[in-house]
Structures are given as C-alpha cells and as structure tokens.
Scaffold this motif. Structure first.
Motif, PDB file in Angstrom:
ATOM      1  N   ALA B 115      -6.780 -19.192   0.027  1.00  0.00           N
ATOM      2  CA  ALA B 115      -5.773 -19.810  -0.848  1.00  0.00           C
ATOM      3  C   ALA B 115      -4.743 -18.767  -1.260  1.00  0.00           C
ATOM      4  O   ALA B 115      -3.555 -19.056  -1.369  1.00  0.00           O
ATOM      5  N   LEU B 116      -5.215 -17.533  -1.458  1.00  0.00           N
ATOM      6  CA  LEU B 116      -4.303 -16.459  -1.862  1.00  0.00           C
ATOM      7  C   LEU B 116      -3.285 -16.132  -0.771  1.00  0.00           C
ATOM      8  O   LEU B 116      -2.132 -15.832  -1.054  1.00  0.00           O
ATOM      9  N   VAL B 117      -3.724 -16.188   0.475  1.00  0.00           N
ATOM     10  CA  VAL B 117      -2.798 -15.918   1.580  1.00  0.00           C
ATOM     11  C   VAL B 117      -1.671 -16.945   1.549  1.00  0.00           C
ATOM     12  O   VAL B 117      -0.491 -16.606   1.659  1.00  0.00           O
ATOM     13  N   VAL B 118      -2.040 -18.202   1.341  1.00  0.00           N
ATOM     14  CA  VAL B 118      -1.031 -19.264   1.283  1.00  0.00           C
ATOM     15  C   VAL B 118      -0.125 -19.068   0.071  1.00  0.00           C
ATOM     16  O   VAL B 118       1.086 -19.224   0.149  1.00  0.00           O
ATOM     17  N   GLU B 119      -0.753 -18.693  -1.043  1.00  0.00           N
ATOM     18  CA  GLU B 119       0.007 -18.478  -2.277  1.00  0.00           C
ATOM     19  C   GLU B 119       1.073 -17.401  -2.069  1.00  0.00           C
ATOM     20  O   GLU B 119       2.233 -17.562  -2.446  1.00  0.00           O
ATOM     21  N   ALA B 120       0.660 -16.298  -1.444  1.00  0.00           N
ATOM     22  CA  ALA B 120       1.601 -15.201  -1.203  1.00  0.00           C
ATOM     23  C   ALA B 120       2.726 -15.644  -0.257  1.00  0.00           C
ATOM     24  O   ALA B 120       3.892 -15.347  -0.492  1.00  0.00           O
ATOM     25  N   ASP B 121       2.361 -16.396   0.778  1.00  0.00           N
ATOM     26  CA  ASP B 121       3.377 -16.917   1.709  1.00  0.00           C
ATOM     27  C   ASP B 121       4.407 -17.745   0.966  1.00  0.00           C
ATOM     28  O   ASP B 121       5.610 -17.619   1.185  1.00  0.00           O
ATOM     29  N   LEU B 122       3.896 -18.617   0.104  1.00  0.00           N
ATOM     30  CA  LEU B 122       4.771 -19.538  -0.606  1.00  0.00           C
ATOM     31  C   LEU B 122       5.685 -18.776  -1.563  1.00  0.00           C
ATOM     32  O   LEU B 122       6.873 -19.060  -1.669  1.00  0.00           O
ATOM     33  N   LEU B 123       5.114 -17.775  -2.259  1.00  0.00           N
ATOM     34  CA  LEU B 123       5.922 -17.007  -3.198  1.00  0.00           C
ATOM     35  C   LEU B 123       7.063 -16.303  -2.488  1.00  0.00           C
ATOM     36  O   LEU B 123       8.171 -16.210  -3.006  1.00  0.00           O
TER      37      LEU B 123
END
Lengths: 414, 195
Positions: B115-123
């Motif tokens: 989930a963190l990988v996706v979060e960082a991508d989105l940010l």
C-alpha cells in the motif's frame, strides 16, 4: 549478507494503481476496467482499503503531502551525496564494502549541511525564534491539547431512556410507536410515517453537549443542524394542523415546504417563530443577551412579547430578553451567522466575552476571568478544527493573556 | 515510469549493468522521494530514511545487476529499502516508535508495504500537479496548504498583501484539478485578528 528477496513486490501490477487513484481524486470518470482494478486492489488487503479511505480525507492527504514536501527539500543535498559515493566507488574498485568507509560519508554530510545552513540562515533563525516563542509561551507543562468538538448528541426517547449517538454505527437506533429512528453517517432520521398523529403526541429530544454538534431530519423531512450545547424537542409524528418544535441554544433549520401545516419553533414562553417552508438560523442560547433569528430563504413570522414581526430573506430579528423587545436588522452578514455550520468561528466585531462563550461551547471548557473582562474586540475567522491551544495562540496576538488549568479551565488574566 | 523518460527501457537497463554513472541523476530523480517516503513510513526517522534511499540507489553501482524490466528494477530498489528499514528497526529497537510494524513481524506487513508503494506513487503524481502550477499560485499552495503556514505568515513570506494572497489562493483553486486539493486549500481560512 543474506540473499535479497527480489520478488517481494509485483511492481508491474502496483504501478497501475496510482494513476487510477489520481484520476479518481480529480473526479474524472473511470472506465469499467479501471474501476475493476481499483476494487480488486482495495479488496486485496486491509492496508489498501485503509489507504483508499484516507484519500477521502483532505487532512490526511495534507499530512502525506507535507511529508513528501519535507523529503523534496533535502533531495538536492542527498543527490550530491549519492554522486560522491558513486565516484568514490569508481576510484576504489577493490573495496566495495560501504561499511569500510564511514568517515568520508559523515564529513561530506556535515559539509553539505553547513552549506545548506549558510544558504538558509535567515530562515533557520526565524524558525528557531518562533520555536522558542512557542516553548516560552504561557502553556504550563502537562496541560494536554484540547481538541476541537465533533459530531454527536444524546437522543432522549419518549419513555425517558437515553441513546448516545456518538459511538453507534449506522442503523436503526430505536423504534418510536411505529416510527423507525435510524442513524446514517452521523445523521439521525425518522422514517416518514404517512399517518399523522391523532391522539397525544410522543416527544423525542436531541441534545448536544458542549463540544458536539449534530444533524437530524425530523419526521416531516425538515432538516436541523444543531450547534453545541443545544436542545431540540419534537414529536415523532406531527399533527395535521401544525409542526411544532422547541429549541434551546442554536440551530439552523431547512424546513420542508408544507403550506397547510405551519412549522413553529418555540423558543421560550414568550417567543415563537412561525415558518412557511424556508431556511433560517436561530441563536437562542440562554447565556447570550439576545435571541437572534436570521432568515436565509422564504418567510418567517416571529412572535415575542406581544409583538409580531415578519422577516424577509437577509433580515435578522434580535429579541432582547432584558428589554423584552424585538428589533429587525436588514442586510445581515449571512456568512457571519452561518459560520458555525460551515466549520468556522467568525469573530468579526465580537467582544472577548462573546468569543469565550463560543470557545466554552465548542471545546467544553470553563472560562474564568481572574480580574474582570478585558475590553478587547476581535475580527476574522478561525477554523473550528483547530485545537483549543491553536485558537488561543491566535487570540494571543490580540493581547489575550491566559493560562490553562487542570479540569479544562481557561483563566483569562489582564 | 514517467512517459517523458529520456531513456528507452532497454538502454537504461543496459547502462545499469555496465555501471554507467551518467544515468544516476535520472534514476535518483525518479526513485529517491518514493524510497524515502516508503522507508520513513516504516522507521519514522527522516534522516535515516534518506540514508537508506541513497544507499539503495548507490547499490546499483556497487553490485551491477541485469534487470529484465524497469518494473523489476523498481521492485529491487523498494526491496532493498524495505530490508534496510526492517533491519534498522530490529537493530535499534525503536519499538515504541513503530509498534505496529513490530507487532506482526511475519505477515510483515508486506501488504502494508505494498500500500505504501502505491501511496508514494500517488503522492508523486499529486505533488506534480502542484509543481506544475504557475509559480505565483504554486507558492501559495505550498505555503498555505503543504507547509501549513498561517495566511499572515504566507503573505509576509511572499511580500504580498492579504488581499493579493486571497486572490491567488482563489485562482490556484481554479487551476487545480484534484477535488481533494481544491477542498483542502479552500478549507484554509484567513485568521485576521485585530482590535
């Protein structure tokens, strides 16, 4: 060194998710495929679902962006550090163990840090100064942060039993003589019952304590936003002739139109507001000097101390309890009146006492004036989501001096 | 991979295995922030997270490796950052700082890390949206929304009047596409106190 497990993340799949999430944030239509991808991703783990939920919360996203911003600030510095490391590797191809060279790395870091500080000296200094100010303020150590109020109320049923509407999830909370009372997303609603009451009316009461506000829908579909420390009493089914409710404190009403059944808000024994499908705000706190009814839309008729007055939109009737008289003001600042419902304190032209009464209700505190009430008038708006301490810090710049004491007491000092 | 990547995938992967240092700036700009964000979420220490991100990237030159795809390269970098972060936690026993992580070491949370990988991508994408605003509006968004300064501080920092700031804020809201950014910015109110 243990062998790395490189298959931990399936990047090809993960990389597809963020662009779709961004699309959703922008309010663009998702294709069926994209929607499916998101659903699958959300269902994959609780962590994914939690992230999707956080993205709906502006404050959470703001925090995330702040973190990202702080990372970005040091990016150039660390980019140079990395370059130096790679260059050092090229010069020393025999020794590739990074643990063997801690010294150059540290030195480089300090050197870079010094350059960085020189460049931003002014900023560092002001930052530091502010920090000291904060630390040296009059917050005694150990006074916990007092957070803002939030949604919640107490529902008192006809038989006197009480239901706390703070902690319950969605669903039916009570049944009142055929009328289902349900809570949905923090809002109370009565199932519309077609038959109107013929015999004696059954009353329910919703009360917000200090530090809570609440929204409910009455049996006729009229909506009520209840400010903190307020009470509304209403029958679970209205009669054929009229819709009569009682209010103490402050509420904003959006009354469902029904010309044949006037909507009447009783404020005290001598004051009532009669409504014909309209939206208006009533501020009738017992500890305020006047009852103020402000009309946004439609028409209302007020009755107070044998006076009768009709309001048109944009007008406010102010009923002075001490003088037992009613006065009408035109072109009222609607934003000012409705600030509480829009998540704001509006302190424009407010006295210190008025400001403190609002803080008392929202933060559930008690205000004590140690040596009289300073004659300070304020202006401006403050977000109600701030903690009490944040609000006080803003007020401090208007020469409000105070200290916080145990038991949620705010002592105002000269 | 961003669409405006200056390298073809194959060329990039070849240069990595050859230990070509000229691609470092590009790789750093592409992965650094995400790696720090990712590590920081696990270990709650920004300086350490920065070290971990830099070291993960430098490792590409310490141990030249052939990757089949850029996705595999990305997976490798995040895995390095993940392992270094978890090692750091075990090592320093910063238990109280990261109870959640240590409470379930097995399931470890690879789900959470994903989930963190996706979060960082989105940010990265959302931050780009702010970065692409015209300077005058970008600064207002950064100061008021991202850095959370008061309106008075922001106006002072930019050397403009409160009215001017209010106008720029309004225009910035119009320029932004994400409803959430618009709303977040809109929810910032001006606290002008006088007496």
């Amino acid at each position: 060194m243990a062998e790395e497990d490189f298959s931990t993340f399936n990047m090809e799949l993960l990389a597809l998710v963020a662009p779709v999430l961004q699309k959703q944030l922008r309010g663009e239509m998702l294709s069926g495929e994209e929607w499916l991808l998101l659903e699958e991703w959300k269902n994959r783990s609780a962590a994914n679902a939690a992230l999707a939920e956080r993205l709906e919360n502006p404050a959470a996203v703001q925090d995330m962006l702040k973190t990202w911003h702080d990372i970005e600030k040091n990016r150039e510095l660390n980019k140079q550090r990395g370059i130096s490391k790679i260059k050092a590797l090229a010069f020393d191809t025999i020794n590739t163990n990074p643990a063997m060279r801690p010294l150059p790395r540290r030195l480089l870091r300090y050197a870079a840090a010094i350059i960085f500080l020189l460049g931003t000296g002014a900023f560092w200094w002001t930052f530091h100064k502010n920090n000291n100010q904060e630390l040296g303020g009059n917050k005694p150590p150990g006074t916990a942060i007092i957070g803002p109020g939030h949604n919640g109320a107490i529902l008192t049923l006809a038989d006197g039993s009480k239901v706390v509407l703070d902690s319950m999830g969605n669903g039916v909370v009570a049944t009142q003589y055929g009328a289902k009372v349900s809570l949905y997303n923090g809002q109370l609603a009565y199932d519309p019952v077609n038959s109107s009451a013929t015999g004696s009316l059954i009353y329910n009461t919703v009360t917000t304590p200090k530090g809570r506000e609440f929204r409910l829908q009455l049996p006729d579909g009229s909506k009520v936003w209840l400010n903190a420390a307020s009470t509304v009493r209403y029958p679970t089914t209205f009669t054929d002739k009229e819709r009569r409710v009682e209010l103490e404190g402050e509420a904003y009403f959006e009354v469902a139109k029904n010309a044949s059944r006037p909507f009447i808000v009783k404020l005290n024994d001598a004051t009532a507001v009669e409504v014909l499908g309209t939206s208006f705000n009533i501020n009738a706190y017992k500890n305020e000097t006047a009852i103020k009814t402000t009309l946004l839309e439609g028409a209302v008729r007020l009755q107070a101390y044998q006076q009768v007055q009709t309001l048109t939109p944009g007008q406010q009737a102010s009923i002075s309890l001490a003088r037992q008289q009613m006065k009408v003001i035109s072109n009222v600042d609607i934003d000012h009146v409705m600030a509480w419902k829009n998540g704001l304190f509006d302190f424009n032209d407010a006295s210190l006492e008025e400001v403190m009464r609002q803080l008392e209700r929202w933060y559930d505190i008690e205000v004590i004036y140690e040596k009289g009430i300073p004659a300070i008038r304020f202006g401006g708006e403050i977000n109600k989501k701030n903690s009490l301490q944040d609000v006080l810090q803003i007020l401090e710049s208007s020469n409000v001096h105070y200290r916080l004491e145990e038991g949620r007491k705010l002592v105002v000092v000269p | 991979m961003p669409a405006d990547a200056p390298y073809q995938e194959e060329e990039l992967l070849t240069r990595i295995v050859e230990g070509d240092a000229t691609i470092y700036p590009y790789l750093f700009d592409t992965y650094y922030n995400s790696l720090v964000y990712f590590s920081l979420s696990i270990i709650k220490d920004q300086q350490q997270a920065e070290d971990i991100a830099v070291d993960s990237l430098v490792k590409l030159w310490q141990v030249p490796t052939r990757f089949e795809t850029t996705g595999k390269l990305r997976g490798y970098l995040f895995t390095l950052a993940r392992n270094a972060s978890l090692n750091y936690l075990k090592h320093l026993r910063v238990r109280e700082r990261s109870e959640q992580v240590l409470a379930h070491p097995e399931a470890l949370i690879d789900a959470r890390l994903e989930a963190l990988v996706v979060e960082a991508d989105l940010l990265r994408l959302v931050y780009q949206e702010i970065a692409q605003l015209p300077d005058a509006y970008r600064q207002v968004v950064e100061l008021l929304y991202v850095e959370g300064l008061s309106a008075a501080e922001a106006a002072d920092r930019l050397g403009i009047s409160m009215d001017n700031l209010r106008q720029r804020k309004g225009r910035a809201i119009k320029e932004l596409k994400s409803g959430l950014l618009k709303k977040g910015l809109n929810d910032i109110f001006f606290s002008l106190i006088f007496f």
